[in-house]
Design a protein around this motif. Structure first.
Motif, short mmCIF file in Angstrom:
data_model
loop_
_atom_site.label_atom_id
_atom_site.label_comp_id
_atom_site.label_asym_id
_atom_site.label_seq_id
_atom_site.Cartn_x
_atom_site.Cartn_y
_atom_site.Cartn_z
N THR A 1 93.87 38.57 12.01
CA THR A 1 94.01 37.15 11.67
C THR A 1 93.31 36.22 12.64
N ASP A 2 93.27 36.57 13.93
CA ASP A 2 92.85 35.62 14.96
C ASP A 2 93.74 34.38 14.88
N HIS A 3 95.02 34.61 14.58
CA HIS A 3 96.04 33.54 14.47
C HIS A 3 95.94 32.59 15.67
N ASP B 1 87.94 39.11 27.03
CA ASP B 1 87.83 37.71 27.45
C ASP B 1 87.84 36.82 26.22
N ASP B 2 88.45 37.29 25.13
CA ASP B 2 88.40 36.56 23.86
C ASP B 2 88.70 35.08 24.04
N GLY B 3 87.99 34.31 23.25
CA GLY B 3 87.98 32.87 23.38
C GLY B 3 86.61 32.48 23.91
N VAL B 4 86.15 33.32 24.82
CA VAL B 4 84.77 33.21 25.32
C VAL B 4 84.19 34.61 25.38
N SER C 1 85.49 42.79 22.44
CA SER C 1 84.51 41.73 22.69
C SER C 1 84.50 40.67 21.59
N HIS C 2 84.56 39.42 22.04
CA HIS C 2 84.31 38.24 21.20
C HIS C 2 82.82 37.98 21.37
N CYS C 3 82.03 38.27 20.35
CA CYS C 3 80.58 38.29 20.52
C CYS C 3 79.95 36.92 20.26
N MET D 1 86.59 26.89 13.25
CA MET D 1 87.07 28.06 13.98
C MET D 1 85.87 28.77 14.59
N TYR D 2 86.17 29.71 15.53
CA TYR D 2 85.09 30.55 16.04
C TYR D 2 85.45 32.01 15.83
N PRO D 3 84.59 32.88 15.27
CA PRO D 3 83.32 32.48 14.69
C PRO D 3 83.54 31.54 13.51
N LEU E 1 85.51 42.21 18.00
CA LEU E 1 86.46 41.30 17.34
C LEU E 1 85.76 40.49 16.25
N HIS E 2 86.54 40.03 15.30
CA HIS E 2 86.15 39.06 14.28
C HIS E 2 84.66 38.97 13.93
N ASN E 3 84.12 40.04 13.36
CA ASN E 3 82.71 40.03 12.93
C ASN E 3 82.53 39.16 11.70
N LEU F 1 95.51 43.08 15.29
CA LEU F 1 94.90 43.30 16.61
C LEU F 1 94.51 42.03 17.35
N GLN F 2 94.67 40.87 16.71
CA GLN F 2 94.19 39.68 17.39
C GLN F 2 95.01 38.45 17.04
N VAL F 3 95.97 38.10 17.93
CA VAL F 3 96.73 36.86 17.73
C VAL F 3 96.79 36.07 19.03
ZN LIG Z 1 87.41 35.20 19.59
#
Ligand SMILES: [Zn+2]
Length: 431
Positions: A306-308, A152-155, A179-181, A279-281, A232-234, A60-62
């Protein structure tokens, strides 16, 4: 008519509760039959003896970086890397150049993916124009052009009024908001998890509360209108606690994921100022990782991702404080899950496969992630016992910045099939 028969494998299809020796017959790109001892004649037969056959993985996140940063990755190199990891579908993040905040960029990505004919690419559009957190993007227009979600992932959107309007608008057009929290005022110039290791290294830390606060805020505002909200990415114990409470309290449209590095590794990877660990988080301390694993065991998360995030070498050769955030991951995610969750005894393999197939498919509501008769024949075949040492430079991604580089993992994709066509086999892309 073309037919493909996968014989003698162990099939794991969590959506249908299958976890046993079975054969799989594919007919013109569609799953025709999953049963024992199929005798059908086929144009091509794959012997999967000793191997595990699953639905193709969904990530779900690349960040595939095209358009704009084709020096880091392209839709083609990212797709090839995904195939090498057994991944057949991805959601691409919109922090591109130009930002995917309008239908033109969404249409470009879909057209390019169709031309490439490698994997299924579902683009996400930006929530706000230019991802600046102020004005909403053309959300409905992007949806009509094929955007699967907005983010708005990344921010993260810092203004709660804008976030609330975004969630309400997403609800109105039945769009998923991812959401990228992160709370900017708490992150400030932090470059890693704030704790004992950051103190040892003398680096500015990101407190866990930066994520905790944003997770709570997102849940509170999403719940107001029962928006389809995906976190996203908890990575923190606080996020696990908030998700646990919201799900127990009946927020049905809430979904959440963990990126595999966040259940596998701790902030101790940052020792030696290893910029691949930036990386973030941020990679968190052991207590947070343990809380994430406890959340996984309690089935709080819908998907593993992955948040590749590929980068060019100079951006990672910089001093830790100045280096880029992110790690590549699509070629290693199955192995990381298998090594750190299954082999470590936390969950059975079928549960891990669920979180990488039908789980994410349900989040984005696509008809994928199963081997049901009549489903698209997206299939991965894994050697779950294969031990290998990650060599990022030898991979298919343009980025060599993998946090698992040099680590020994267990489990590897042997063959990846999309729409009934073999696209990857024994280390090679087949086209
Ligand atoms: Zn993110």
């Amino acid at each position: 008519m073309t037919t493909l028969l996968i014989k003698n494998g162990h099939v794991i299809d969590p959506a249908n509760g299958i976890d046993e020796a079975c054969d799989v017959l594919v007919n013109n790109g569609i799953i025709a039959k999953v049963a024992k001892d199929l005798k059908d004649k086929a144009d091509e037969t794959i012997d999967a003896h000793g191997l595990t056959v699953t639905p193709g993985l969904i990530d779900l996140q690349v960040h595939f970086r095209e358009p704009g940063r084709e020096d880091r990755e392209t839709l083609e190199t990212g797709s090839r890397a995904a195939l090498a990891g057994g991944i057949t579908s991805v959601v691409t993040m919109p922090n591109l150049s130009p930002v995917a905040d309008n239908k033109t960029v969404i249409e470009f990505i879909i057209k390019r993916a169709t031309e490439l004919d490698l994997i299924n690419i579902y683009p996400a559009g930006a929530t706000t124009k230019g991802q600046n957190g102020k004005l909403l993007a053309e959300i409905n227009e992007m949806k009509n052009s094929g955007a699967i979600a907005i983010t708005d992932d990344g921010v993260d959107i810092q203004n709660e009024g804008v976030l609330m309007r975004a969630l309400e608008y997403a609800k109105t057009c039945d769009m998923l908001l991812m959401s990228h929290c992160e709370t900017d005022d708490l992150t400030e110039d932090g470059v890693m998890h704030e704790g004992w290791v950051s103190t040892q290294l003398g680096l500015p830390g990101v407190p866990a509360e930066s994520e905790d606060l944003a997770v709570v805020k997102n849940i509170m505002l999403g719940r107001r209108c029962n928006a389809r909200l995906h976190l996203l990415h908890n990575s923190t114990a606080g996020a696990v606690k908030a998700i646990r409470a919201a799900k127990a309290d009946g927020y049905k449209n809430l979904t959440a994921e963990v990126s595999v590095q966040h259940f596998a590794l701790t902030d101790e990877e940052c020792f030696g100022y290893n910029t691949n660990a930036k990386m973030y988080p941020p990679l968190r301390s052991r207590d947070h990782v343990n809380a994430i694993i406890a959340g996984i065991k309690d089935d709080l998360f819908d998907a593993f991702t992955t948040d590749h995030a590929p980068h060019i070498e100079p951006d990672k050769l910089a001093p830790f404080a100045d280096a880029a955030f992110g790690s590549t991951g699509v070629e290693t995610s199955f192995a990381v899950m298998n090594t750190y969750l299954v082999k470590a005894g936390h969950i059975p393999l079928s549960k891990g496969i669920e979180k990488m197939t039908i789980g994410p498919a349900r989040v984005i509501r696509v008809d994928k992630g199963t081997l049901s008769e009549g489903a698209d024949a997206d299939i991965a075949i894994f050697d779950t016992a294969k031990e290998w040492t990650v060599d990022a430079k030898a991979g298919f991604s343009k980025g060599n910045n993998c946090i698992f580089d040099g680590k020994t993992l267990t489990g590897k994709a042997v063959c990846t099939i999309v729409d009934g066509k073999v696209k990857y086999r024994d280390g090679e892309i087949v086209s």
